[in-house]
Design a protein around this motif. Structure first.
Motif, PDB file in Angstrom:
ATOM      1  N   ALA A 190      23.116  -8.556 -11.452  1.00 56.97           N
ATOM      2  CA  ALA A 190      24.246  -8.273 -10.564  1.00 56.97           C
ATOM      3  C   ALA A 190      24.004  -8.846  -9.167  1.00 56.97           C
ATOM      4  O   ALA A 190      24.877  -9.513  -8.595  1.00 56.97           O
ATOM      5  CB  ALA A 190      24.484  -6.768 -10.486  1.00 56.97           C
ATOM      6  N   ILE A 191      22.829  -8.589  -8.602  1.00 57.80           N
ATOM      7  CA  ILE A 191      22.539  -9.054  -7.241  1.00 57.80           C
ATOM      8  C   ILE A 191      22.485 -10.575  -7.187  1.00 57.80           C
ATOM      9  O   ILE A 191      22.967 -11.200  -6.232  1.00 57.80           O
ATOM     10  CB  ILE A 191      21.222  -8.439  -6.736  1.00 57.80           C
ATOM     11  N   TRP A 192      21.913 -11.198  -8.214  1.00 62.12           N
ATOM     12  CA  TRP A 192      21.860 -12.664  -8.277  1.00 62.12           C
ATOM     13  C   TRP A 192      23.263 -13.255  -8.312  1.00 62.12           C
ATOM     14  O   TRP A 192      23.573 -14.204  -7.579  1.00 62.12           O
ATOM     15  CB  TRP A 192      21.060 -13.071  -9.511  1.00 62.12           C
ATOM     16  N   LEU A 193      24.142 -12.679  -9.135  1.00 63.83           N
ATOM     17  CA  LEU A 193      25.522 -13.160  -9.195  1.00 63.83           C
ATOM     18  C   LEU A 193      26.256 -12.934  -7.874  1.00 63.83           C
ATOM     19  O   LEU A 193      27.112 -13.736  -7.481  1.00 63.83           O
ATOM     20  CB  LEU A 193      26.281 -12.466 -10.336  1.00 63.83           C
ATOM     21  N   MET A 194      25.901 -11.879  -7.171  1.00 61.11           N
ATOM     22  CA  MET A 194      26.545 -11.555  -5.893  1.00 61.11           C
ATOM     23  C   MET A 194      26.044 -12.440  -4.749  1.00 61.11           C
ATOM     24  O   MET A 194      26.536 -12.329  -3.625  1.00 61.11           O
ATOM     25  CB  MET A 194      26.315 -10.082  -5.557  1.00 61.11           C
ATOM     26  N   GLY A 195      25.055 -13.278  -5.024  1.00 64.71           N
ATOM     27  CA  GLY A 195      24.547 -14.171  -3.991  1.00 64.71           C
ATOM     28  C   GLY A 195      23.307 -13.667  -3.286  1.00 64.71           C
ATOM     29  O   GLY A 195      22.979 -14.120  -2.187  1.00 64.71           O
ATOM     30  N   ASN A 196      22.607 -12.717  -3.900  1.00 66.54           N
ATOM     31  CA  ASN A 196      21.375 -12.147  -3.349  1.00 66.54           C
ATOM     32  C   ASN A 196      21.532 -11.543  -1.953  1.00 66.54           C
ATOM     33  O   ASN A 196      20.754 -11.852  -1.036  1.00 66.54           O
ATOM     34  CB  ASN A 196      20.253 -13.195  -3.345  1.00 66.54           C
ATOM     35  N   PRO A 197      22.517 -10.645  -1.765  1.00 61.75           N
ATOM     36  CA  PRO A 197      22.579  -9.931  -0.489  1.00 61.75           C
ATOM     37  C   PRO A 197      21.368  -9.017  -0.344  1.00 61.75           C
ATOM     38  O   PRO A 197      20.742  -8.648  -1.339  1.00 61.75           O
ATOM     39  CB  PRO A 197      23.871  -9.112  -0.608  1.00 61.75           C
ATOM     40  N   THR A 198      21.032  -8.657   0.882  1.00 62.31           N
ATOM     41  CA  THR A 198      19.865  -7.815   1.138  1.00 62.31           C
ATOM     42  C   THR A 198      20.229  -6.345   1.000  1.00 62.31           C
ATOM     43  O   THR A 198      21.175  -5.877   1.628  1.00 62.31           O
ATOM     44  CB  THR A 198      19.321  -8.068   2.561  1.00 62.31           C
ATOM     45  N   PRO A 199      19.496  -5.573   0.162  1.00 55.95           N
ATOM     46  CA  PRO A 199      19.782  -4.138   0.038  1.00 55.95           C
ATOM     47  C   PRO A 199      19.382  -3.409   1.309  1.00 55.95           C
ATOM     48  O   PRO A 199      18.357  -3.711   1.916  1.00 55.95           O
ATOM     49  CB  PRO A 199      18.908  -3.713  -1.146  1.00 55.95           C
ATOM     50  N   VAL A 200      20.202  -2.430   1.717  1.00 53.48           N
ATOM     51  CA  VAL A 200      19.899  -1.688   2.948  1.00 53.48           C
ATOM     52  C   VAL A 200      19.731  -0.189   2.716  1.00 53.48           C
ATOM     53  O   VAL A 200      19.078   0.490   3.506  1.00 53.48           O
ATOM     54  CB  VAL A 200      20.974  -1.928   4.032  1.00 53.48           C
ATOM     55  N   SER A 201      20.314   0.361   1.644  1.00 52.24           N
ATOM     56  CA  SER A 201      20.133   1.792   1.367  1.00 52.24           C
ATOM     57  C   SER A 201      20.516   2.099  -0.063  1.00 52.24           C
ATOM     58  O   SER A 201      21.248   1.332  -0.705  1.00 52.24           O
ATOM     59  CB  SER A 201      20.971   2.659   2.318  1.00 52.24           C
ATOM     60  N   VAL A 202      20.012   3.228  -0.582  1.00 55.07           N
ATOM     61  CA  VAL A 202      20.368   3.683  -1.921  1.00 55.07           C
ATOM     62  C   VAL A 202      20.571   5.192  -1.923  1.00 55.07           C
ATOM     63  O   VAL A 202      20.026   5.909  -1.085  1.00 55.07           O
ATOM     64  CB  VAL A 202      19.285   3.335  -2.976  1.00 55.07           C
ATOM     65  N   SER A 203      21.362   5.641  -2.878  1.00 55.70           N
ATOM     66  CA  SER A 203      21.545   7.076  -3.119  1.00 55.70           C
ATOM     67  C   SER A 203      21.607   7.264  -4.622  1.00 55.70           C
ATOM     68  O   SER A 203      22.337   6.538  -5.309  1.00 55.70           O
ATOM     69  CB  SER A 203      22.833   7.576  -2.470  1.00 55.70           C
ATOM     70  N   ALA A 204      20.822   8.205  -5.162  1.00 54.55           N
ATOM     71  CA  ALA A 204      20.711   8.276  -6.621  1.00 54.55           C
ATOM     72  C   ALA A 204      20.253   9.642  -7.116  1.00 54.55           C
ATOM     73  O   ALA A 204      19.769  10.477  -6.343  1.00 54.55           O
ATOM     74  CB  ALA A 204      19.747   7.199  -7.113  1.00 54.55           C
ATOM     75  N   ASN A 205      20.416   9.844  -8.417  1.00 57.93           N
ATOM     76  CA  ASN A 205      19.882  11.002  -9.124  1.00 57.93           C
ATOM     77  C   ASN A 205      19.229  10.539 -10.420  1.00 57.93           C
ATOM     78  O   ASN A 205      19.648   9.546 -11.016  1.00 57.93           O
ATOM     79  CB  ASN A 205      20.980  12.015  -9.460  1.00 57.93           C
ATOM     80  N   THR A 206      18.209  11.259 -10.854  1.00 62.57           N
ATOM     81  CA  THR A 206      17.601  11.003 -12.153  1.00 62.57           C
ATOM     82  C   THR A 206      17.561  12.308 -12.947  1.00 62.57           C
ATOM     83  O   THR A 206      17.559  13.402 -12.365  1.00 62.57           O
ATOM     84  CB  THR A 206      16.170  10.451 -12.019  1.00 62.57           C
ATOM     85  N   PHE A 207      17.516  12.174 -14.276  1.00 62.49           N
ATOM     86  CA  PHE A 207      17.514  13.338 -15.162  1.00 62.49           C
ATOM     87  C   PHE A 207      16.546  13.098 -16.317  1.00 62.49           C
ATOM     88  O   PHE A 207      16.314  11.963 -16.722  1.00 62.49           O
ATOM     89  CB  PHE A 207      18.916  13.571 -15.742  1.00 62.49           C
ATOM     90  N   CYS A 208      16.006  14.177 -16.859  1.00 63.03           N
ATOM     91  CA  CYS A 208      15.196  14.113 -18.070  1.00 63.03           C
ATOM     92  C   CYS A 208      15.625  15.250 -18.986  1.00 63.03           C
ATOM     93  O   CYS A 208      15.270  16.409 -18.762  1.00 63.03           O
ATOM     94  CB  CYS A 208      13.712  14.220 -17.747  1.00 63.03           C
ATOM     95  N   LYS A 209      16.413  14.934 -20.005  1.00 62.48           N
ATOM     96  CA  LYS A 209      17.006  15.940 -20.889  1.00 62.48           C
ATOM     97  C   LYS A 209      16.654  15.748 -22.360  1.00 62.48           C
ATOM     98  O   LYS A 209      16.997  16.596 -23.187  1.00 62.48           O
ATOM     99  CB  LYS A 209      18.542  15.909 -20.751  1.00 62.48           C
ATOM    100  N   PHE A 210      15.966  14.642 -22.709  1.00 62.25           N
ATOM    101  CA  PHE A 210      15.739  14.322 -24.116  1.00 62.25           C
ATOM    102  C   PHE A 210      14.266  14.119 -24.461  1.00 62.25           C
ATOM    103  O   PHE A 210      13.953  13.517 -25.485  1.00 62.25           O
ATOM    104  CB  PHE A 210      16.539  13.068 -24.503  1.00 62.25           C
ATOM    105  N   ALA A 211      13.380  14.634 -23.633  1.00 62.09           N
ATOM    106  CA  ALA A 211      11.942  14.454 -23.887  1.00 62.09           C
ATOM    107  C   ALA A 211      11.503  15.067 -25.207  1.00 62.09           C
ATOM    108  O   ALA A 211      10.547  14.593 -25.834  1.00 62.09           O
ATOM    109  CB  ALA A 211      11.135  15.057 -22.736  1.00 62.09           C
ATOM    110  N   ASP A 212      12.200  16.111 -25.653  1.00 67.74           N
ATOM    111  CA  ASP A 212      11.829  16.787 -26.901  1.00 67.74           C
ATOM    112  C   ASP A 212      12.730  16.398 -28.069  1.00 67.74           C
ATOM    113  O   ASP A 212      12.719  17.048 -29.115  1.00 67.74           O
ATOM    114  CB  ASP A 212      11.881  18.307 -26.709  1.00 67.74           C
ATOM    115  N   ASN A 213      13.508  15.331 -27.910  1.00 66.74           N
ATOM    116  CA  ASN A 213      14.453  14.896 -28.933  1.00 66.74           C
ATOM    117  C   ASN A 213      13.943  13.607 -29.571  1.00 66.74           C
ATOM    118  O   ASN A 213      13.722  12.615 -28.888  1.00 66.74           O
ATOM    119  CB  ASN A 213      15.828  14.668 -28.294  1.00 66.74           C
TER     120      ASN A 213
END
Length: 353
Positions: A190-213
C-alpha cells in the motif's frame, strides 16, 4: 560470466518453497553453502539441490568463506538483523526474508551496518513484483489516480495460525503475530503504491482470542514447526490506522484467526481521479470517463511470481547495477510502524513516530 556465490542461512519451508526454485533456474547463481541449526535440513538441501555446497550448522562458520558474495537469510525473525549485521561485517551483500527485524533498534543496526560495509541490503517485498502490482504502480505514477489520499489494506485469515507453539507464536522470536507476519506484505504494498509517504503516527488495537482453538481452514496452519507444549503470547488480530506526512491515511487489518467468510489479501486506495482494488494478486480500477463511471480490469491472467521476481531483481542489482526497488530506509519505516502499532495497542493511545 562470474557467478554470484551465495550462502543460504535457514533451510526451512520459505527457503525451499520460495528461494530455491529461483536459484535453480538462474545461471548467474552458485549456491556454495547451506546452513541450518538442524543439520538434516541443510544436508537435505545439499543432497537434493546443491551437491557442491558445503553444509554448516553455525552461520558464523559460513561467513568465514571469503569467496561468498552474498547471504540469503531465511531464519526466524529475531535472527534476521543479527545475522545481517555479522554478514556485512564479513563483507557480504544481504538478501533477507521479511520482516526486516523485530524492533527499531535492530533494524537501525542493520541499516548502519549495510552503509558502513558499502554492501547491498534487500529485504523480501514480493508483492511489489507481481504483475497486478506492477500495473497498479504504473497507473498511479502516470497520475491517473490523482491525489491518493486514503486507503485500507489487510490480510485476513479465518483460521490459519502457523507453527502454533513454535517460534511463530513466541514473541521473543517472532516479534509478534499476524501484524508482523502478514502486515509487512500489505502495508508495504500500500505505501509503495502511494508513493512512499513518511508515516507520522499510528493508532491500533490487537486481540488474542483463538490461542486455544485448533480448527483450521488454511494450508498456512501447516507452516512452521508446531509445539503442543510451546508458547502463544502474540496477537491473532490487529486493526488500526496509519497517518502520513502528506495527510493521507491507511486503515489496516491482519488476522491469523477471525470469524470472517474467507481468507483474503487486499489493498484498496482512494484517489481524486480513480480508486483501486488489489486483491489476491488481481487488480481493478474504478474511475470515470465521458460522464460515466468506468471499471477497468486488465484482460487475461496476471502472473503472480512475486518471490521469484524479487530475487531476480536482487540479482540484477548485484550483476547489472540495476537501481534497487527496495531502500533500507523503507525497512526502517516499516519496523517503526509495526512497533508503534504494538505500543498503541498496549497503551490505548495514538503513537507519534
Amino acid at each position: 560470466m562470474k557467478k554470484v556465490r551465495i550462502g543460504i542461512i535457514g533451510n526451512g519451508g520459505i527457503c525451499k518453497g520460495a528461494h530455491v526454485p529461483t536459484y535453480l533456474k538462474d545461471e548467474r547463481v552458485e549456491i556454495v553453502g547451506v546452513c541450518d541449526i538442524i543439520e538434516e535440513r541443510a544436508q537435505f538441501l545439499k543432497d537434493e539441490y546443491f551437491p557442491e555446497a558445503k553444509v554448516y550448522t553455525d552461520y558464523k562458520e559460513l561467513l568465514k568463506d571469503e569467496t561468498i558474495d552474498s547471504v540469503d537469510i531465511c531464519t526466524p525473525n529475531y535472527l534476521h538483523s543479527i545475522i545481517a549485521v555479522d554478514a556485512f561485517k564479513a563483507g557480504k551483500h544481504v538478501f533477507c526474508e521479511k520482516p526486516d527485524a523485530i524492533d527499531v533498534t535492530e533494524v537501525l543496526k542493520m541499516q548502519k551496518a549495510a552503509d558502513e560495509a558499502g554492501k547491498i541490503l534487500m529485504v523480501m517485498r514480493n508483492n511489489r513484483f507481481v504483475a497486478a502490482s506492477q500495473y497498479a504502480k504504473k497507473y498511479i505514477d502516470a497520475g491517473k489516480m490523482g491525489e491518493v489520499y486514503a486507503g485500507r489494506c489487510g490480510w485476513q485469515r479465518r483460521r490459519g495460525i502457523p507453527g502454533k507453539g513454535g517460534w511463530f507464536t513466541t514473541k521473543a522470536q517472532s516479534g509478534g503475530g499476524p501484524l508482523i507476519d502478514l502486515g509487512v506484505h500489505m502495508i508495504d504494498l500500500a505505501i509503495w503504491l502511494m508513493g512512499n509517504p513518511t508515516p507520522v503516527s499510528v493508532s491500533a488495537n490487537t486481540f488474542c482470542k483463538f490461542a486455544d482453538n485448533d480448527t483450521s481452514d488454511s494450508v498456512n496452519s501447516d507452516f512452521g514447526d508446531k509445539n503442543s507444549e510451546g508458547t502463544f503470547d502474540v496477537e491473532d488480530l490487529a486493526m488500526g490506522m496509519i497517518r502520513f506526512d502528506n495527510g493521507a491515511v491507511l486503515q489496516i487489518e491482519f488476522s491469523w484467526a477471525s470469524n470472517i467468510k474467507r481468507e483474503r489479501r487486499f489493498v484498496e486506495l482512494r484517489g481524486t481521479k480513480a480508486g483501486l482494488k488489489w486483491e489476491n494478486d488481481d487488480v481493478e480500477i474504478f474511475t470515470e470517463e465521458a460522464g460515466q463511471l468506468l471499471d477497468i480490469k486488465p484482460a487475461g491472467n496476471l502472473e503472480s511470481k512475486g518471490h521469484h521476481n524479487n530475487l531476480v531483481h536482487y540479482l540484477d542489482v548485484l550483476t547489472k547495477g540495476a537501481d534497487a526497488c527496495f531502500k533500507p530506509q523503507q525497512g526502517v519505516d516499516m519496523i517503526k510502524i509495526l512497533c508503534a502499532i504494538y505500543k498503541s495497542a498496549e497503551t490505548g493511545r495514538e503513537v507519534v513516530l
